[in-house]
Motif scaffolding. Structure first.
Motif, PDB file in Angstrom:
ATOM      1  N   HIS A 116     -25.057  55.982   3.563  1.00 27.04           N
ATOM      2  CA  HIS A 116     -24.361  57.192   4.607  1.00 27.04           C
ATOM      3  C   HIS A 116     -25.875  56.774   5.455  1.00 27.04           C
ATOM      4  O   HIS A 116     -25.243  57.303   6.405  1.00 27.04           O
ATOM      5  N   GLU A 117     -26.659  55.779   5.206  1.00 23.80           N
ATOM      6  CA  GLU A 117     -26.858  55.738   6.593  1.00 23.80           C
ATOM      7  C   GLU A 117     -26.563  54.489   7.073  1.00 23.80           C
ATOM      8  O   GLU A 117     -26.208  53.107   6.818  1.00 23.80           O
ATOM      9  N   ASP A 118     -27.241  53.454   9.169  1.00 20.30           N
ATOM     10  CA  ASP A 118     -26.096  52.302   9.069  1.00 20.30           C
ATOM     11  C   ASP A 118     -27.298  51.778   9.175  1.00 20.30           C
ATOM     12  O   ASP A 118     -28.805  52.390   8.717  1.00 20.30           O
ATOM     13  N   THR A 119     -27.638  50.399   9.418  1.00 21.19           N
ATOM     14  CA  THR A 119     -28.688  49.209   9.034  1.00 21.19           C
ATOM     15  C   THR A 119     -28.874  48.367  10.578  1.00 21.19           C
ATOM     16  O   THR A 119     -27.622  48.676  11.163  1.00 21.19           O
ATOM     17  N   GLN A 120     -29.763  47.897  11.025  1.00 20.94           N
ATOM     18  CA  GLN A 120     -30.300  47.720  11.644  1.00 20.94           C
ATOM     19  C   GLN A 120     -30.174  45.806  12.039  1.00 20.94           C
ATOM     20  O   GLN A 120     -30.461  45.307  11.058  1.00 20.94           O
ATOM     21  N   HIS A 209     -30.915  51.341   2.177  1.00 21.76           N
ATOM     22  CA  HIS A 209     -30.058  50.805   2.770  1.00 21.76           C
ATOM     23  C   HIS A 209     -30.196  49.256   3.056  1.00 21.76           C
ATOM     24  O   HIS A 209     -29.278  48.362   2.941  1.00 21.76           O
ATOM     25  N   HIS A 210     -31.311  48.930   3.364  1.00 24.68           N
ATOM     26  CA  HIS A 210     -31.826  47.584   4.330  1.00 24.68           C
ATOM     27  C   HIS A 210     -31.210  46.714   2.529  1.00 24.68           C
ATOM     28  O   HIS A 210     -31.059  45.397   3.268  1.00 24.68           O
ATOM     29  N   VAL A 370     -21.893  57.295   8.584  1.00 27.54           N
ATOM     30  CA  VAL A 370     -23.222  57.184   8.956  1.00 27.54           C
ATOM     31  C   VAL A 370     -23.698  58.091   9.801  1.00 27.54           C
ATOM     32  O   VAL A 370     -23.253  58.906  10.430  1.00 27.54           O
TER      33      VAL A 370
END
Length: 391
Positions: A116-120, A209-210, A370
């Motif tokens: 549910h989150e973005d990653t860098q 998430h990462h 996201v």
């Protein structure tokens, strides 16, 4: 299916020294202090690569230092020999909450882990290089699902066995440097099964998430997970803090009033929101409670509409931060995030959100959306360094 893993377990005598405070519960300066003051902290192994790294060679250097730090700890005898494949039950008591989880491995090829989150990308690349060099996972990815009944049964059976007249003894029962209590048992499986615990449907990433993205990139076949029943997940939130204010405080309240019903209150305690649709705002020495005029309509997005659009965090990032304060990027140096477990700082601007309902996390993940950065903060945080698992 969560499968047994072959793991090396942290030895009890080393546990209080080795188990670090959760990575994202500390500021960068606090992390640096932790590393400087404790050469035996597992943070030297598990610490995420700095986001400022701009070249792959820096990621490789960081991964090499992590490997050297792990080899040093193993050489000191901090971990026992590899145990036969097993599942584990973990209990973390911290921040006034108690959380149980089932630890084991989940195959990346056969099971869906919904984010549910973005990653860098830079951070993912750095962690992937870390995994490739170290070859192990020690920080579990925390996951959950609406129906965790089989997992809850294993946790309950293990706890019951630990309280029996001839108790099922823990492998670890320790206090950590940051005051948490962590207990770890080999799992007791009903019927004595050894192949694992099955469940239906996808798993939802709570924290990590990462790590999941990096595990795919590193070619891992499985990830170490901590499955937590939904009843034991506590959702907190992050405050947004701005180090600069370049408009008059009264003007801020007037601008917020164009989209919210705003009431001035006495202090930060009175301003802190307890339910979605309300936002607390501190500007200079003034505190306000703001109720979104679209709050009722935002609860439960219609079919086909991205549920992220109704979140308070999206409202804050799209309207308050961007339009009022000119902050359009989560990496803006004026912007910092502080967990609600930490006292509010004396900053020119503080924006406080109520915790996001867990159902909203499921809705966003199912939609493929996201959330804005630092929308969710789950407690207690998983601890690193209890298990070493080759993946």
């Amino acid at each position: 299916m969560i499968e047994p893993v072959s793991a090396r377990v942290l030895t009890p005598e080393w546990a209080p020294t080795v188990i670090p405070a959760p990575y994202d519960s500390l500021t960068p300066s606090e992390r640096a202090q932790q590393l400087a003051e404790n050469p035996d902290s597992f943070a030297h192994v598990a610490g995420s690569p700095p986001e400022s790294f701009g070249h792959p060679s820096e990621h490789l250097q960081h991964a090499t230092r992590s490997t050297q730090a792990l080899d040093r700890l193993i050489g000191l005898g901090t971990f026992g020999s590899t145990r036969s494949p097993s599942l584990y039950v973990q209990c973390v008591e911290a921040d006034g909450h108690v959380q149980h989880a089932l630890l084991g491995g989940v195959s990346l090829a056969s099971h869906e882990l919904r984010p549910h989150e973005d990653t860098q990308p830079g951070r993912v690349h750095g962690l992937a290089m870390h995994f490739t060099e170290v070859g192990r996972m020690s920080s579990p990815v925390v996951v959950t699902a609406p129906d965790m009944a089989p997992v809850a049964e294993v946790i309950e059976a293990t706890i019951a066995a630990s309280e029996a007249s001839t108790p099922h003894e823990p492998l670890l029962d320790t206090k950590t440097a940051d005051g948490a209590r962590v207990t770890l048992w080999p799992a007791v499986l009903p019927g004595g099964e050894s192949e694992g615990v099955g469940f239906d449907g996808p798993l939802y990433i709570v924290d990590g998430h990462h790590r999941v993205a990096a595990a795919y990139q590193a070619g891992f076949s499985q990830v170490l997970v901590a499955l937590v029943p939904t009843a034991e997940l506590y959702l907190g939130s992050f405050d947004r803090e701005l180090s600069e204010l370049d408009i008059m405080p009264r003007r801020v309240a007037d601008l917020i009033s164009t989209r919210c019903e705003v009431t001035e209150v006495s202090d930060a305690v009175a301003a802190r929101p307890t339910e979605p649709g309300w936002i607390g705002v501190g500007v200079a020495d003034h505190w306000y409670r703001a109720r979104r005029r679209d709050a009722d309509a935002s609860r439960g997005a219609p079919p086909g509409i991205d549920p992220v659009s109704g979140l308070d965090a999206a409202f804050v990032h799209d309207f308050m931060l961007s339009e009022i304060f000119g902050v359009t990027s989560a990496s803006d140096p004026r912007l910092t995030y502080r967990p609600t477990t930490v006292a509010t700082a004396d900053t020119p601007v503080t924006i406080m959100l109520a915790p996001v309902p867990l159902e909203a996390v499921f809705d966003v993940a199912d939609f493929g959306g996201v959330m804005p950065p630092k929308t969710t903060y789950f407690l207690p945080k998983a601890r690193s360094g209890l298990l070493l698992v080759r993946c």
